[in-house]
Design a protein around this motif. Structure first.
Motif, mmCIF file in Angstrom:
data_model
loop_
_atom_site.group_PDB
_atom_site.id
_atom_site.type_symbol
_atom_site.label_atom_id
_atom_site.label_comp_id
_atom_site.label_asym_id
_atom_site.label_seq_id
_atom_site.Cartn_x
_atom_site.Cartn_y
_atom_site.Cartn_z
ATOM 1 N N PRO A 198 0.829 -1.212 0.000
ATOM 2 C CA PRO A 198 0.000 0.000 0.000
ATOM 3 C C PRO A 198 0.867 1.267 0.000
ATOM 4 C CG PRO A 198 -0.790 -1.556 1.635
ATOM 5 C CD PRO A 198 0.482 -2.130 1.087
ATOM 6 N N ILE A 199 1.963 1.197 0.707
ATOM 7 C CA ILE A 199 2.853 2.355 0.721
ATOM 8 C C ILE A 199 3.410 2.601 -0.678
ATOM 9 C CG2 ILE A 199 5.082 3.188 1.577
ATOM 10 C CD1 ILE A 199 4.443 1.797 4.231
ATOM 11 N N LEU A 200 3.792 1.522 -1.335
ATOM 12 C CA LEU A 200 4.289 1.661 -2.704
ATOM 13 C C LEU A 200 3.231 2.301 -3.602
ATOM 14 C CD1 LEU A 200 6.205 1.108 -5.058
ATOM 15 C CD2 LEU A 200 5.261 -1.193 -5.208
ATOM 16 N N HIS A 201 1.997 1.857 -3.461
ATOM 17 C CA HIS A 201 0.942 2.412 -4.304
ATOM 18 C C HIS A 201 0.790 3.904 -4.078
ATOM 19 C CE1 HIS A 201 -1.089 -1.769 -4.713
ATOM 20 N NE2 HIS A 201 0.077 -1.686 -5.294
ATOM 21 N N GLY A 202 0.764 4.263 -2.816
ATOM 22 C CA GLY A 202 0.624 5.680 -2.506
ATOM 23 C C GLY A 202 1.792 6.472 -3.055
ATOM 24 N N ALA A 203 2.971 5.930 -2.889
ATOM 25 C CA ALA A 203 4.164 6.635 -3.361
ATOM 26 C C ALA A 203 4.119 6.811 -4.873
ATOM 27 C CB ALA A 203 5.413 5.870 -2.953
ATOM 28 N N GLU A 204 3.705 5.755 -5.545
ATOM 29 C CA GLU A 204 3.587 5.851 -7.001
ATOM 30 C C GLU A 204 2.633 6.977 -7.385
ATOM 31 O OE1 GLU A 204 2.298 1.995 -8.367
ATOM 32 O OE2 GLU A 204 4.216 1.727 -9.391
ATOM 33 N N ASP A 205 1.536 7.054 -6.677
ATOM 34 C CA ASP A 205 0.575 8.105 -6.968
ATOM 35 C C ASP A 205 1.229 9.470 -6.860
ATOM 36 O OD1 ASP A 205 -1.351 6.249 -7.357
ATOM 37 O OD2 ASP A 205 -2.320 6.510 -5.409
ATOM 38 N N ALA A 206 1.997 9.641 -5.798
ATOM 39 C CA ALA A 206 2.583 10.957 -5.551
ATOM 40 C C ALA A 206 3.726 11.259 -6.517
ATOM 41 C CB ALA A 206 3.088 11.038 -4.110
ATOM 42 N N LEU A 207 4.462 10.231 -6.859
ATOM 43 C CA LEU A 207 5.640 10.455 -7.697
ATOM 44 C C LEU A 207 5.285 10.479 -9.175
ATOM 45 C CD1 LEU A 207 8.000 8.030 -5.794
ATOM 46 C CD2 LEU A 207 8.301 10.498 -5.940
ATOM 47 N N GLY A 208 4.058 10.118 -9.473
ATOM 48 C CA GLY A 208 3.680 10.035 -10.874
ATOM 49 C C GLY A 208 4.098 8.682 -11.408
ATOM 50 N N TRP A 209 3.178 7.760 -11.391
ATOM 51 C CA TRP A 209 3.544 6.384 -11.742
ATOM 52 C C TRP A 209 3.985 6.277 -13.190
ATOM 53 C CZ3 TRP A 209 0.828 4.085 -15.659
ATOM 54 C CH2 TRP A 209 -0.331 4.735 -16.032
ATOM 55 N N ASP A 210 3.619 7.235 -14.007
ATOM 56 C CA ASP A 210 4.008 7.157 -15.405
ATOM 57 C C ASP A 210 5.333 7.875 -15.642
ATOM 58 O OD1 ASP A 210 2.863 9.481 -14.689
ATOM 59 O OD2 ASP A 210 1.771 9.788 -16.556
ATOM 60 N N GLY A 226 5.855 9.887 -0.689
ATOM 61 C CA GLY A 226 6.223 10.162 -2.074
ATOM 62 C C GLY A 226 6.319 11.655 -2.324
ATOM 63 N N ALA A 227 5.349 12.387 -1.805
ATOM 64 C CA ALA A 227 5.337 13.828 -2.017
ATOM 65 C C ALA A 227 6.559 14.479 -1.356
ATOM 66 C CB ALA A 227 4.047 14.430 -1.463
ATOM 67 N N LEU A 228 6.857 14.044 -0.155
ATOM 68 C CA LEU A 228 8.017 14.591 0.550
ATOM 69 C C LEU A 228 9.299 14.250 -0.200
ATOM 70 C CD1 LEU A 228 6.917 13.781 4.178
ATOM 71 C CD2 LEU A 228 7.567 16.047 3.349
ATOM 72 N N LEU A 229 9.354 13.041 -0.700
ATOM 73 C CA LEU A 229 10.551 12.626 -1.428
ATOM 74 C C LEU A 229 10.714 13.460 -2.691
ATOM 75 C CD1 LEU A 229 12.830 10.581 -1.250
ATOM 76 C CD2 LEU A 229 11.527 9.087 -2.764
ATOM 77 N N LEU A 230 9.613 13.651 -3.363
ATOM 78 C CA LEU A 230 9.649 14.437 -4.593
ATOM 79 C C LEU A 230 10.171 15.842 -4.310
ATOM 80 C CD1 LEU A 230 9.006 14.039 -7.516
ATOM 81 C CD2 LEU A 230 6.718 14.942 -7.119
ATOM 82 N N ALA A 231 9.628 16.426 -3.270
ATOM 83 C CA ALA A 231 10.074 17.775 -2.896
ATOM 84 C C ALA A 231 11.565 17.774 -2.584
ATOM 85 C CB ALA A 231 9.286 18.263 -1.687
ATOM 86 N N ALA A 232 11.981 16.739 -1.873
ATOM 87 C CA ALA A 232 13.392 16.653 -1.498
ATOM 88 C C ALA A 232 14.276 16.502 -2.733
ATOM 89 C CB ALA A 232 13.602 15.482 -0.553
ATOM 90 N N ILE A 233 13.797 15.728 -3.670
ATOM 91 C CA ILE A 233 14.572 15.517 -4.895
ATOM 92 C C ILE A 233 14.714 16.825 -5.646
ATOM 93 C CG2 ILE A 233 14.502 14.464 -7.178
ATOM 94 C CD1 ILE A 233 13.068 12.061 -5.805
ATOM 95 N N GLN A 234 13.611 17.530 -5.734
ATOM 96 C CA GLN A 234 13.646 18.753 -6.525
ATOM 97 C C GLN A 234 14.445 19.850 -5.852
ATOM 98 O OE1 GLN A 234 9.466 19.026 -7.047
ATOM 99 N NE2 GLN A 234 9.479 17.836 -8.943
#
Lengths: 339, 339
Positions: free
Chosen positions: B82-94, B305-313
DNA sequence: TCCCTTGAGGAAAAGGTTTTCCGTCGCTAG
DNA sequence: CTAGCGACGGAAAACCTTTTCCTCAAGGGA
């Protein structure tokens, strides 16, 4: 943390060790002819600088990414995770990493993932199905080897690894017969399911080989505990002399166990039970603990991984469906009849 | 299949379209100034040739791989998927694909994976824990952003996303009180577990706020159904007037339900039940179906996922522990008392 | 003494994109 | 008529390794 320091590259190591980049590469990968002392110097420099070689650059050169895609269709991972583990074992988990893609049962999503994997130049793809219904092959021109695991591809020209469900059913029935049971009934999932059919066949075959036949028709229903409970109640009413029930899944088995208890039958004294899946939370939570046919999905994954690896190395899968046997895990629900 | 044809590259497309490679890149990525007609010509050429751009080469240039690592420690995936699914959603699975690494609870293996991910230049890493015990931070110098999900890092300087377990417990108790219950007991997991503590605290708090207190001490035990059954039997003996039990997990809850039935108590008429996890096979298989606190792990994953994305950017995570609320899923086991 | 061989390590190409910087062409405005 | 500009597209550097020659030096045999 990690304040975007400019990555240390192989050139930095080279400078530090006082050698050329080619030499660094050789030293770190154990290739070429280098004086041991040079090798050590390079390694030390790399260590001190915290150099981590880029697999991306290496892939660009070698054409291999040491990466595979795992396409899964069961979001809970009950089937695909064991397959992943097996595949990791076969592919060398310290070599090859897997992109896990959950299609959420959406063909569009699946397509997207396939394209994504292709762009990332994975070395191969494993498609982990859900129930063992044959599934349509991956859409689009896939240019890397693909192995279908658990659910075979509908295209026989593809490479698939499946479970010997019929053999597993036979295993269960033979075990019941060995414990002295003679009147075996079968409560299973939806009529028409491939795996339901296979299990019915295996059940009949094993009984026939022992000169027996199924007690009544198979009971087709759902995969749920509710169905198991319902079926158990009806079954003991209709066939009071049944002394064993082979259930098409652990959930059904657990439902049957509860249903039998409600009907005043004791498991395993009066009726022995065997399920399928060997899914621990269900099989071990069952009262009594449920003997179960283990589909050995990890083995399926290992096999799939090995086939994929071979295909990667040789370029191109060899077609065919490979079958992996089941294992029986015996628990209290099938202890020999007292009498 | 796939007879190792030499890959079609951007130069082939360029040749076919009669333009330079730079132009092809621009056309395909919608950058630069190109005549629409040129763009179309390039696109057509790419299409005809079946050109699939190499993300590897692109990554080499851009420094981003659009790839993350998911380190999981629960091999069954009940928490991490479930965590993976949520993360995918936030990170843009595509956009972003995830390498899934199951440590099998082996620190050596975990280390290996971390190094592997670093070599592959993932943009970031999500560490999905198991039960919510704080866990040691990833070993070794990790040079990419890391977000810990479900189990927080023991180092408060890391970025973690956790479930509000205390709030979830309060939710459960408040619900029980709203259905008219007054004598609430608590059967839960091993003493000392962080999440066990949190749930005990939440339970006490909610009761205190209502001017009540827990019926007896919390019953500490294991996470299993067996424990639930045992505890239920003992509990009704010791506190015959209890009219609700909040259980520390669905497995426990299910065991309690069975234990109560064995003791002649009706659920929910005599005693209402609430579990934790909202794990469908257990909660819905329970008789009656079990009301449960859903940890909303998908939301945890999304947040991570959202936090990670922000951190990456932005380069670098901001430290801190973020909390996600639970949701209550009401089922038959907590229907209002008849009287 | 000279040539050959072997050992050690350097130079440079290759791998497939993206992106920046230019050049060119056709116009327009002065 | 010419300077200048906008639109379009090309050339080449950059990204980071790996690997294939090559070179150079030292040592051995004839």
């Amino acid at each position: 943390m990690a304040g975007r320091q400019p990555r240390v590259g192989i050139v930095d190591v080279a400078r530090r060790a006082g050698v050329s980049v080619g030499t660094v590469s050789k030293a770190l990968n154990g290739r070429g002819q280098l004086r041991p002392e040079t090798r050590d110097r390079v390694r030390a420099a790399a260590q001190e600088l915290g150099f981590v070689p880029s697999a991306v650059a290496a892939s660009l050169h070698s054409g291999r990414t040491y990466t595979v895609g795992l396409i899964m269709t069961d979001h809970h991972g009950r089937f695909s995770l064991p397959i992943l583990h097996g595949a990791e074992d076969a592919l060398g988990w310290d070599e090859t990493l897997a992109f896990v893609c959950d299609t959420r049962d959406d063909p569009i999503r699946e397509q997207h993932y396939v394209r994504s994997l292709a762009r990332r130049r994975v070395d191969g793809i494993i498609v982990a199905g859900r129930r063992t219904e044959p599934r349509p092959p991956l859409a689009g021109a896939v240019t890397v080897p693909v192995v279908y695991a658990f659910a075979r591809s509908a295209d026989p020209a593809d490479c698939s690894v499946v479970v010997d469900e019929e053999g597993g059913a036979a295993l269960a029935v033979q075990h019941l017969l060995r414990t002295g049971r003679r009147r075996v009934a079968h409560v299973t999932g939806p009529h028409g399911h491939a795996s339901v059919r296979a299990r019915v066949n295996g059940t009949s075959r094993a009984l026939r080989e022992a000169g027996l036949e199924l007690a009544g028709e198979p009971w087709y229903g759902g995969w749920s505990e509710v169905w198991g409970r319902f079926a158990a109640a009806a079954l003991v009413r209709e066939h009071p002399d049944v002394d064993a029930i082979f259930c098409g899944s652990d959930a059904i088995g657990r439902g049957v166990a509860d249903g039998l208890r409600d009907s005043g039958r004791r498991v395993p004294e009066d009726i022995a039970l065997v399920g399928v899946d060997n899914w621990l939370p269900t099989a071990e939570g069952c009262r009594p603990a449920l003997t179960s046919v283990d589909l050995d999905l990890q083995q399926v994954g290992r096999r799939a991984g090995a086939l994929l690896l071979a295909a990667i190395q040789r370029g191109g899968t060899e077609p065919g469906t490979h079958t992996v046997p089941c294992r029986l895990v015996v628990r209290a629900s099938s202890a020999p009849a007292a009498g």
